[in-house]
Design a protein around this motif. Structure first.
Motif, PDB file in Angstrom:
ATOM      1  N   ARG A 154      52.316  59.759 -24.828  1.00 15.82           N
ATOM      2  CA  ARG A 154      51.831  58.876 -23.761  1.00 15.82           C
ATOM      3  C   ARG A 154      52.944  57.879 -23.428  1.00 15.82           C
ATOM      4  NH1 ARG A 154      46.091  58.927 -22.907  1.00 15.82           N
ATOM      5  NH2 ARG A 154      45.009  59.984 -24.630  1.00 15.82           N
ATOM      6  N   ALA A 199      44.982  54.605 -26.022  1.00 13.81           N
ATOM      7  CA  ALA A 199      45.524  55.868 -26.514  1.00 13.81           C
ATOM      8  C   ALA A 199      44.575  56.439 -27.555  1.00 13.81           C
ATOM      9  CB  ALA A 199      46.911  55.651 -27.107  1.00 13.81           C
ATOM     10  N   LEU A 228      53.540  57.198 -28.779  1.00 14.87           N
ATOM     11  CA  LEU A 228      53.560  56.252 -27.672  1.00 14.87           C
ATOM     12  C   LEU A 228      55.001  55.901 -27.323  1.00 14.87           C
ATOM     13  CD1 LEU A 228      50.723  53.779 -28.760  1.00 14.87           C
ATOM     14  CD2 LEU A 228      50.537  55.942 -27.517  1.00 14.87           C
TER      15      LEU A 228
END
Length: 372
Positions: free
Chosen positions: A98, A133, A139
């Motif tokens: 992400r 998330a 991340l």
């Protein structure tokens, strides 16, 4: 002593008055509206109706008027459910990545009608975007500093020291950039904030936001149902009414004491714009306290009790059946409750420091019946 007393009265006198009178007038207006509707009398609804109510008069001493959300570039009500889930891609090993893009900017914002504050912001808003998330995701946060001072992003979670977002490990000078990368661990209700020096100034000016990591049900087979209910996008999660509330405040004259208190920045926003709740659906609130200059903040719910998950890092409550929770700065958690056994109506919530409530930290849930 006398000088201190007069200064204290002066700064608090800007907005304060009777919280009970303000809340009573608002709840009375809701009750009157419901009685009129039951009798077939046409009534106005929404912010326009509330704006014409007696609670906006000087006698009740809450903020008078409205804040221009368009000028601000953000709406406190929209922030309740505005989840930023980033851009999803796949790493070579197939795991999920992400990517979030965050920009620090200087910006003047309106925090109460006619009260302008020189903020430092993430993505032009205070609080910054709510990053969400799933446990175990990789991340990547691309952070650019377009502000006038050095800034960072410090995440409450697990990461390497070089990703800590402190001076010397993740600081971006004006015009600079830093890329933070780490795994989303542990699940829970977290936050991020600037950790540049002086810390209290960078936090107070507005550089903070909520950071939510949903549990991965496959990692928690003993609590799979609870984990699925928190995982955004699942059928179980869609049954919940979820909101994020960031408790903050503003020192408008920079004397080290707050003049305005709020949830999601704008004083008394949720008194004037009550949060609609469907009576039969459960409620989950991700609550974060980032208040500067006051050691303790709190959340109190009227007419009901909730289960509380401190830090949000457990799938079983850490407190059961409570109606008030205290939080120090950076403490956060998850509240779960329902109005299923209640009648429809207007139910208040606020800080149980009366001064905070009078100066902006007070709101209303408008619990409504929805045909099944």
């Amino acid at each position: 002593m006398r000088r201190w007393f007069h200064e204290r009265i002066s700064r608090r006198g800007m907005l304060s008055g009777s919280a009970a009178a303000a809340g009573g007038a608002l709840l009375g207006a809701f009750a009157g509206e419901r009685r009129a509707a039951a009798q077939g009398v046409p009534v106005a609804h929404g912010p326009e109706a509330l704006a014409g109510g007696s609670h906006t008069g000087h006698g009740n001493m809450i903020t008078v008027g409205t804040v221009d959300d368009g000028r601000n570039g953000f709406d406190p009500a929209a922030m309740l459910t505005d989840w930023n889930t980033g851009t999803i891609s796949r790493l070579p090993d197939g795991s999920r990545l992400r990517t979030f893009e965050i920009v620090a900017q200087d910006k003047e914002i309106e925090i109460a009608p006619g009260v302008i504050f020189p903020a430092w912001t993430y993505n032009g808003r205070v609080p910054g975007p709510t990053l969400r998330a799933t446990e175990g995701d990789r991340l990547r946060i691309v952070f650019r500093n377009e502000g006038s001072h050095p800034h960072t992003m410090h995440f409450h979670g697990m990461h390497a020291a070089r990703m800590d977002g402190v001076p010397g490990a993740g600081e971006a000078r004006p015009g600079g950039e830093f890329i933070y990368e780490f795994d989303a661990l542990p699940f829970g209700c977290h936050l991020y904030h600037c950790h540049a020096e002086p810390l209290k100034r960078h936090i107070h000016k507005g550089l903070y936001g909520a950071f939510i990591i949903d549990p991965d049900p496959t990692r928690h087979p003993e609590h799979a149902a609870a984990a699925r209910s928190r995982l955004l996008g699942t059928d179980e999660n869609r049954q919940w009414q979820e909101f994020v509330m960031v408790m903050n405040g503003f020192d408008t004259d920079f004397d080290g004491e707050n003049e305005i208190y709020a949830v999601n920045t704008v004083a008394h926003h949720f008194l004037k714009n009550p949060i609609r709740i469907e009576r039969r659906r459960p409620v989950r609130i991700y609550i974060v306290n980032i208040l500067e200059f006051d050691p303790i903040n709190s959340f109190h719910l009227h007419g009901n009790f909730f289960d509380y998950y401190d830090q949000g890092t457990t799938l079983a409550p850490t407190l059961r059946t409570v109606d008030t929770v205290m939080l120090c700065q950076a403490q956060r958690g998850i509240l779960e409750f329902t109005y299923r056994a209640h009648e429809a109506g207007a139910y208040m919530f606020h800080a149980h420091q009366s001064e905070f409530a009078e100066l902006g930290w007070m709101g209303v849930f408008d619990v409504v019946e929805v045909a099944s």
